[in-house]
Design a protein around this motif. Structure first.
Motif, PDB file in Angstrom:
ATOM      1  N   GLN A  59       0.817  -1.196   0.000  1.00 27.24           N
ATOM      2  CA  GLN A  59       0.000   0.000   0.000  1.00 27.24           C
ATOM      3  C   GLN A  59       0.852   1.247   0.000  1.00 27.24           C
ATOM      4  OE1 GLN A  59      -2.909  -0.580   3.115  1.00 27.24           O
ATOM      5  NE2 GLN A  59      -4.126  -1.816   1.712  1.00 27.24           N
ATOM      6  N   GLN A  60       2.038   1.162   0.621  1.00 27.37           N
ATOM      7  CA  GLN A  60       2.925   2.324   0.570  1.00 27.37           C
ATOM      8  C   GLN A  60       3.388   2.579  -0.849  1.00 27.37           C
ATOM      9  OE1 GLN A  60       5.782   1.451   3.552  1.00 27.37           O
ATOM     10  NE2 GLN A  60       4.992   3.007   4.951  1.00 27.37           N
TER      11      GLN A  60
ATOM     12  N   GLN B 281       1.659   1.847  -3.498  1.00 24.21           N
ATOM     13  CA  GLN B 281       0.550   2.478  -4.219  1.00 24.21           C
ATOM     14  C   GLN B 281       0.396   3.939  -3.809  1.00 24.21           C
ATOM     15  OE1 GLN B 281      -2.671  -0.126  -3.404  1.00 24.21           O
ATOM     16  NE2 GLN B 281      -2.064  -1.591  -4.965  1.00 24.21           N
ATOM     17  N   LEU B 282       0.670   4.226  -2.530  1.00 26.94           N
ATOM     18  CA  LEU B 282       0.530   5.596  -2.037  1.00 26.94           C
ATOM     19  C   LEU B 282       1.515   6.537  -2.716  1.00 26.94           C
ATOM     20  CD1 LEU B 282      -0.089   5.732   1.794  1.00 26.94           C
ATOM     21  CD2 LEU B 282      -1.406   6.762  -0.046  1.00 26.94           C
TER      22      LEU B 282
ATOM     23  N   LEU C 197       0.011   7.562  -5.690  1.00 26.52           N
ATOM     24  CA  LEU C 197      -1.178   8.347  -5.399  1.00 26.52           C
ATOM     25  C   LEU C 197      -0.818   9.772  -5.034  1.00 26.52           C
ATOM     26  CD1 LEU C 197      -4.269   7.815  -5.146  1.00 26.52           C
ATOM     27  CD2 LEU C 197      -3.898   7.871  -2.693  1.00 26.52           C
TER      28      LEU C 197
END
Lengths: 165, 258
Positions: free
Chosen positions: B73-74, B76-77, B80
């Protein structure tokens, strides 16, 4: 709950039974069991009206209903009205109900809680909070009637052992 | 009896149509709060027993899984953050209103409405934590509902699948707007209102909040279209949406502050 005259005992016990009933009313249940939940507070109201009609009546039932409304987050006054009606009917029936057998009492409970449910249902429908076109809401009247003999014995035991008058 | 009946009816009218009684309810709920806590204790006890009885190997495995997830998720962040900055620059170029930063606060589900006809849940944050009526509530997967009633230490949340609740949504794929309303029967089912047969919607379309109505911020996932029925006899198409939020399972929810 009612006015505390000197010959009355155990007001806290009565309040305690109401609190317990309220607790059972909001205790989380699995979804499929939710509709079968008996109307605990209505049963407790009916019992105390039967046992101590001079003490627990319309006003006590109404106040209990008011707090149930706050507890459930439902329309304020909905349960108050329904429980006051139940208490009113129980007040006019209590002399007969005391003489009834368990089965007769249970069938009376079926009618009383049924009226309670019907009234709540009407009000919710009038307030358009309810679109269920079925009779599921009546199941809890049935489960209340089935559980009534046990509630009756339990509350009578409490009343006798704490000498609530 | 008549007096009490009249009083109840006036109260119900005042409660449903006007806002006079919210303070009465607010103060009465101070007395009620211990009951909410009590009714939640069996769950709290079983949770703490569960937490204390986990085996070492299970915890090590779980921690490893969570680390992996965090890494993903990091990653993906990172992308983002870049996209968000770019989006803001483009919005500024277009002179569009800037997207408001939202702050979220964790809350925990502590109860459910005993009324089988409404879909309401109780959370453990109330006016003492600045919760307000109309506040959007999310879980990790999407929009759950909005706060409808605030008590000092708890609040009631109306779920998006309640038949009384409608959510302004738009389709992620093409930006088409619609209104998603809850249904009576299932907790995991929404329907789109008044969708004409020519409306471009397909199974698998992701719906997000459109931000219309000013209640929910735009862009939060609401649901996935699970079925589209075109009945030649019916004036509108039936579009069934499955909410992405786990309305029947999520314990941890997020309250959105602007």
């Amino acid at each position: 709950m009612a006015n505390k005259l000197s010959n009355h005992h155990g007001g806290w016990i009565i309040i305690g039974t109401f609190v317990l009933a309220a607790l059972f009313t909001v205790l989380p249940l699995p979804d499929w069991l939710e509709a079968y939940r008996p109307e605990w507070v209505a049963l407790v109201v009916i019992y105390w009206v039967m046992a101590l009609p001079d003490r627990i009546g319309l006003l006590a039932a109404w106040i209990a209903g008011f707090f149930i409304d706050v507890l459930e987050g439902s329309l304020l006054g909905l349960n108050a009205l329904a429980l006051a009606l139940v208490a009113y009917l129980a007040l006019s029936l209590y002399q007969r109900m005391r003489m009834f057998t368990a089965v007769q009492q249970s069938s009376t409970i079926l009618i009383l809680v049924g009226i309670h449910q019907l009234l709540s249902f009407w009000v919710l429908t009038a307030n358009s909070q309810n679109t269920a076109p079925n009779l599921i809401f009546m199941i809890s009247a049935l489960s209340s009637a089935i559980i009534w003999p046990f509630i009756f014995v339990a509350l009578r035991y409490i009343r006798r052992s704490f000498q609530v008058t | 009896m008549l007096g009490l009946a009249l009083l109840s009816m006036v109260m119900m009218l005042a409660d449903s149509r006007f806002d006079y009684l919210s303070s009465v309810r607010f103060y009465a709920s101070y007395l009620i709060t211990p009951l909410h806590w009590l009714s939640d204790t069996p769950r709290a006890i079983s949770d703490s027993v569960n937490n204390n009885m986990q085996s070492r190997s299970y915890l090590i495995g779980e921690s490893q899984n969570l680390k992996d997830q965090l890494l993903q998720q990091q990653y993906q962040l990172q992308k983002l953050g870049h996209l968000e900055a770019e989006n803001r620059r483009l919005n500024e170029l277009l002179n569009a209103s800037t997207i408001v930063e939202e702050r979220t606060v964790n809350a925990e589900l502590t109860g459910e409405s005993p009324d089988p006809f409404t879909k309401r849940v109780l959370i453990n944050k109330g006016s003492n934590q600045d919760v307000f009526v109309g506040q959007p509530v999310l879980d990790a997967f999407g929009l759950m509902g909005q706060v409808v009633d605030v008590e000092p230490f708890a609040s009631w949340v109306l779920l998006i699948t309640d038949p009384q609740h409608s959510t302004p949504v738009q389709i992620n794929r093409n930006g088409n707007r619609a209104i998603a309303t809850g249904t009576q029967d299932s907790l995991q089912r929404l329907e789109l209102n008044n969708i004409s047969d020519t409306f471009d919607v397909m199974i698998g379309d992701v719906l997000v909040t459109s931000g219309f109505g000013g209640r929910f911020p735009a862009g939060y996932p609401v649901g996935v279209v699970s079925n589209v029925v075109h009945d030649p006899g019916a004036p509108f198409a039936t579009v069934i949406v499955e909410p992405t939020a786990q309305l029947d399972r999520s314990r941890n929810v997020l309250l959105v502050f602007k």
